[in-house]
Write a protein that holds these residues in place. Structure first.
Motif, PDB file in Angstrom:
ATOM      1  N   LEU A 539       0.810  -1.218  -0.035  1.00 49.52           N
ATOM      2  CA  LEU A 539       0.067  -0.031   0.188  1.00 49.52           C
ATOM      3  C   LEU A 539       0.920   1.210  -0.029  1.00 49.52           C
ATOM      4  O   LEU A 539       1.674   1.451   0.997  1.00 49.52           O
ATOM      5  CB  LEU A 539      -0.926   0.126   1.256  1.00 49.52           C
ATOM      6  CG  LEU A 539      -1.835   1.122   1.369  1.00 49.52           C
ATOM      7  CD1 LEU A 539      -3.144   1.253   0.460  1.00 49.52           C
ATOM      8  CD2 LEU A 539      -2.325   1.435   2.837  1.00 49.52           C
ATOM      9  N   GLY A 540       0.736   2.150  -1.209  1.00 52.57           N
ATOM     10  CA  GLY A 540       1.527   3.178  -1.054  1.00 52.57           C
ATOM     11  C   GLY A 540       0.690   4.250  -0.897  1.00 52.57           C
ATOM     12  O   GLY A 540      -0.594   4.362  -1.442  1.00 52.57           O
ATOM     13  N   LEU A 541       1.140   5.419  -0.249  1.00 46.83           N
ATOM     14  CA  LEU A 541       0.215   6.504   0.395  1.00 46.83           C
ATOM     15  C   LEU A 541       0.837   7.780   0.470  1.00 46.83           C
ATOM     16  O   LEU A 541       1.958   7.704   0.678  1.00 46.83           O
ATOM     17  CB  LEU A 541      -0.679   6.351   1.303  1.00 46.83           C
ATOM     18  CG  LEU A 541      -0.168   5.692   2.778  1.00 46.83           C
ATOM     19  CD1 LEU A 541      -1.299   6.030   3.956  1.00 46.83           C
ATOM     20  CD2 LEU A 541       0.343   4.458   2.879  1.00 46.83           C
ATOM     21  N   ALA A 542       0.037   8.967   0.149  1.00 46.02           N
ATOM     22  CA  ALA A 542       0.516  10.204   0.500  1.00 46.02           C
ATOM     23  C   ALA A 542      -0.692  11.072   0.911  1.00 46.02           C
ATOM     24  O   ALA A 542      -1.701  10.913   0.597  1.00 46.02           O
ATOM     25  CB  ALA A 542       1.332  10.832  -0.691  1.00 46.02           C
ATOM     26  N   ALA A 543      -0.280  12.079   1.896  1.00 44.67           N
ATOM     27  CA  ALA A 543      -1.367  13.109   2.607  1.00 44.67           C
ATOM     28  C   ALA A 543      -1.115  14.160   2.305  1.00 44.67           C
ATOM     29  O   ALA A 543       0.094  14.736   2.556  1.00 44.67           O
ATOM     30  CB  ALA A 543      -1.502  12.486   3.892  1.00 44.67           C
ATOM     31  N   ALA A 544      -2.025  15.300   2.118  1.00 41.14           N
ATOM     32  CA  ALA A 544      -2.059  16.721   2.135  1.00 41.14           C
ATOM     33  C   ALA A 544      -2.823  17.039   3.146  1.00 41.14           C
ATOM     34  O   ALA A 544      -4.092  17.452   3.129  1.00 41.14           O
ATOM     35  CB  ALA A 544      -2.551  17.075   0.750  1.00 41.14           C
TER      36      ALA A 544
END
Length: 778
Positions: A539-544
């Motif tokens: 699971l790859g993820l990024a948050a703003a």
């Protein structure tokens, strides 16, 4: 000798018990010399006695200096509890007394009630206004204690208590009360000034009072207090019906014995105001109240529609746009009450005694919303001009609150409809995860927010899980949310990595914030973008600026994925960081907006811990788990919208994936094509062999001709048959129209025609070109 008048109080045996200043002046004797002596000792000659106790008629008094003084005596009995005379009040006046002085005339003719008492609160003097209030002549009251002349009620005791206080302290005071009076048929407000009366030596010898009827001023203060209360209590919620109920609570029972609020149906819906009809007016009853239990005066039940004929006061008020007063005896009033009574249950006339009515149009911003009706039954006063002014002001305030609630309800309905249309209704088919979701709009006055979520199928069997939140509320935020949701889908279709996708999304929000249009909400948004690959189980993820997701592993372990939240969208200039975690098959990933765990009255760490505990609760389905989480974590009245997305991961086993390294030589294309065909046979997909051979041949040939090593072919059997060819070049392919005599240029066109969809994505070492085709039936 100076002509004077005197008052003497005798007991039943004719012994002096009270001695006025006038008696002292008339006889020269002080109270100490007279009180306690038989009245006969004060006479120069024996008179005839009335009832054997008190003298009456003309008598001769003996002055202290030995002279005689003729006087006309009038004796008034003071009755005891058994009705027998307990004493007498004797007034003495010299024959031939002159006309009353100017001061006496002023006292007698004063418009306010004035009385004089001795130190034991016995009447010594009353003027005409006081006698009119008491309903008896002065002679009946003289010498009698005040408590004997009034009913034994709380207000009488309060009056006596203040009268005694003046006699005991010798200090004046002002006493305000709202009471009745023996000769008045209704209660009045009184402002009473009480002061001590002293003789020439300064000794306190009695008390005096002047009572002013301040009923008009009292009601003016009451109306002002009601307006202040209305400002604080009407419109506390943006709910039309609740606002109408708050109006009823203000006016009943202090201003009206019965009141009702009827509104046009369009006020309760989302439609704009129609043109007012000219005949009967249809209104819906939304609130009513009564001073009597059960509201027996109501002829219309709550929620019912009633038709008001043109003659009725409510219809007249709506058509005229002003307050309509109607009193008992007027034809329209009597006709209206008779019509209402005819509709009462079993013919009972609940409105017997109704004598005054007021219909107030509820107008706001130039539009009539309905009408409020106030009726007086038990209150004796009719409504007057001052009441109409008050009701108009109160109705205007209430109408503005009702209109605000109507506008809020309409905008909320519109925003909610827009939100539902923009959010995914049925999530697209994919095999990477099992998903369930909930969207819970808040009931706060701020309106619908810009929370959203999405599930986006990607190439290679992967899936993107997205949640976001636009700052602000209402239609602008919902519209902005729709634009961002569309942008994320577009960028996801390009197959950008999470951090790169958020960078492009940040640029978009910055661009929107720079627009001068009014369509954009108070910009600023948060977003969490994640991609799950069922092949690698990563699971790859990024948050703003968004809260990190929670993960529940198959063994029940719960954790919050550590991720750098990054700046919210629209800040610009700062990078976003991506993280990647490997998840066992069957892991549960929870993505949510901040409304789930953040609130002004909640500790965010405590709420996050509650969320983790709720995610481990047993549940038959993910849908049931969604409900369990919301019930356990959310407060009863959340102040913000909440979006919750749960995803349980799946994994594609090795038996559903085949991978070959391809030698970058055109002569090896046939061998690669043959290996793919044999794999299809092993999977039982011989029907797909023809198209797959063509796709493999074209994609591998293009990779050898235009790409760079290493080259790899991968087949994935999922819900579709996926063919992927990767190489070390970052140059993306594109379709082009081949001319008639061109030797190449038709490969990708054939792939696009024969497969369900195709595309390319950038990887860390180059690119991947992929194509999907449906699996054969069965």
């Amino acid at each position: 000798m100076e002509h004077v008048s005197a008052a003497i109080v005798l007991d039943a045996q004719g012994v002096v018990t009270g001695w006025s200043e006038g008696a002292q002046r008339l006889t020269g004797r002080t109270a100490e010399e007279a009180v306690g002596r038989p009245a006969r000792e004060l006479l120069a000659e024996d008179p005839p006695l009335a009832d054997g106790a008190a003298p009456n008629g003309t008598v001769v008094l003996r002055h202290r200096d030995g002279s005689t003084v003729p006087a006309d005596l009038t004796a008034s009995p003071v009755l005891g509890e058994d009705g027998a005379p307990a004493g007498y009040v004797v007034t003495a006046r010299q024959p031939g007394d002159p006309e009353p002085t100017l001061a006496e005339r002023a006292f007698q003719q004063a418009s306010m009630s004035m009385s004089v008492f001795d130190t034991e609160q016995r009447y010594l003097r009353l003027n005409g206004a006081a006698c009119q209030v008491m309903g008896v002549p002065e002679e009946v009251l003289l010498g009698r204690p005040f408590p004997e002349t009034v009913e034994d009620a709380e207000h009488s005791q309060g009056f006596l208590r203040h009268l005694r206080q003046v006699a005991e302290t010798g200090r004046p005071l002002r006493y305000e009360s709202y009471t009745g009076a023996p000769a008045l048929n209704r209660e009045h407000a009184w402002t009473t000034d009480m002061w001590p009366v002293r003789d020439s030596s300064g000794r306190l010898i009695g008390t005096a009072l002047a009572a002013f009827d301040s009923t008009e001023q009292y009601w003016a203060r009451q109306r002002l207090a009601l307006l202040n209360e209305a400002a604080a209590t009407i419109g506390t919620t943006l709910d039309v019906v609740r606002t109408a109920e708050e109006l009823i609570g203000v006016v009943v029972p202090r201003f009206a014995d019965f009141a009702s609020v009827d509104l046009f149906d369009w006020v309760l819906g989302a439609e704009e105001a129609p043109v007012l009809p000219g005949a009967e007016i249809a209104l819906r009853r939304v609130a009513h109240g009564s001073g009597s239990e059960g509201t027996p005066e109501a002829a219309v039940r709550l929620g019912e529609v009633d038709f008001y004929p043109a003659f009725s006061p409510p219809a007249r008020a709506i058509m005229a746009g002003r307050v309509i007063l109607s009193q008992a005896g007027e034809p329209s009033f009597m006709r209206w009450v008779a019509e209402r009574n005819a509709r009462a249950p079993a013919g009972r006339r609940h409105r017997v005694g109704a004598h005054s009515m007021m219909a107030v149009p509820l107008r706001a911003r130039g539009t009539t919303l309905g009408v409020a009706v106030a009726v007086r039954i038990r209150q004796p006063d009719d409504y007057g001009a001052d009441d109409a002014v008050f009701a108009e002001e109160l109705g205007s305030r209430a109408a503005v609150c009702i209109d605000n609630a109507r506008r809020f309800a309409r905008e909320r309905t519109t925003a909610l409809a827009l939100q539902h249309n923009l959010l995914p209704r049925g999530l697209p088919g994919q095999a990477a995860v099992e998903v369930a979701h909930r969207y819970r709009p808040s009931g706060s006055q701020a309106g619908i927010g810009g929370d959203w979520f999405d599930v986006i199928p990607l190439s290679g069997g992967r899936v993107a899980l997205v949640v976001g939140d636009v700052v602000g509320h209402g239609i602008p935020s919902s519209a902005t949310m729709g634009r961002l949701c569309t942008a994320v889908r577009t960028l996801a279709d390009v197959d950008l990595p999470p951090d790169e996708l958020l960078t492009h999304l940040d640029d978009l929000v910055t661009h929107l914030a720079g627009d001068d249009t009014n369509e954009v909400a108070e910009l600023g948004a948060t977003c969490l973008y994640s991609v799950y690959d069922p092949v690698t189980r990563r699971l790859g993820l990024a948050a703003a600026g968004h809260p990190p997701p929670a993960v529940v592993l198959p063994d029940g372990t719960t954790q919050i994925i550590e991720i750098s939240a990054g700046p919210p969208l629209g800040v610009g200039g700062l990078p976003f960081e991506a993280v990647e975690v490997e998840l066992p098959e069957g892991s549960l990933v929870a993505l949510y907006t901040d409304g789930l765990i953040e609130d002004r009255d909640r500790d965010i760490d405590h709420a996050t811990a509650e969320l983790c505990r709720a995610l481990t609760a047993p549940a038959e389905t993910l849908d049931a788990l969604c409900d369990t989480v919301l019930k356990a974590v959310l407060p009863e009245d959340p102040s913000d919208d909440v979006a919750l997305l749960l995803a349980r991961t799946r994994a594609l086993g090795a038996d559903r994936i085949a991978t070959w390294d391809v030698t970058p030589d055109p002569e090896h294309v046939a061998a690669t094509r043959q290996a793919a065909t044999e794999q299809l046979t092993a999977w039982g997909l011989d029907e797909s062999a023809f198209v797959t051979e063509l796709v493999v041949s074209e994609l591998v040939t293009n990779a050898i001709r235009y790409g760079a090593p290493p080259i790899q072919l991968r087949l994935i059997r999922d819900r579709t048959l996926i063919c992927e060819v990767s190489d070390g070049s970052s140059t993306s392919p594109h379709l082009r129209r081949a001319h008639a005599y061109d030797e190449g240029g038709r490969g990708l066109l054939l792939v696009a025609q024969l497969t369900q969809r195709w595309g390319s994505r950038q990887t860390g070492s180059g690119k991947t070109i992929w194509a999907e085709q449906p699996l054969p039936p069965g």
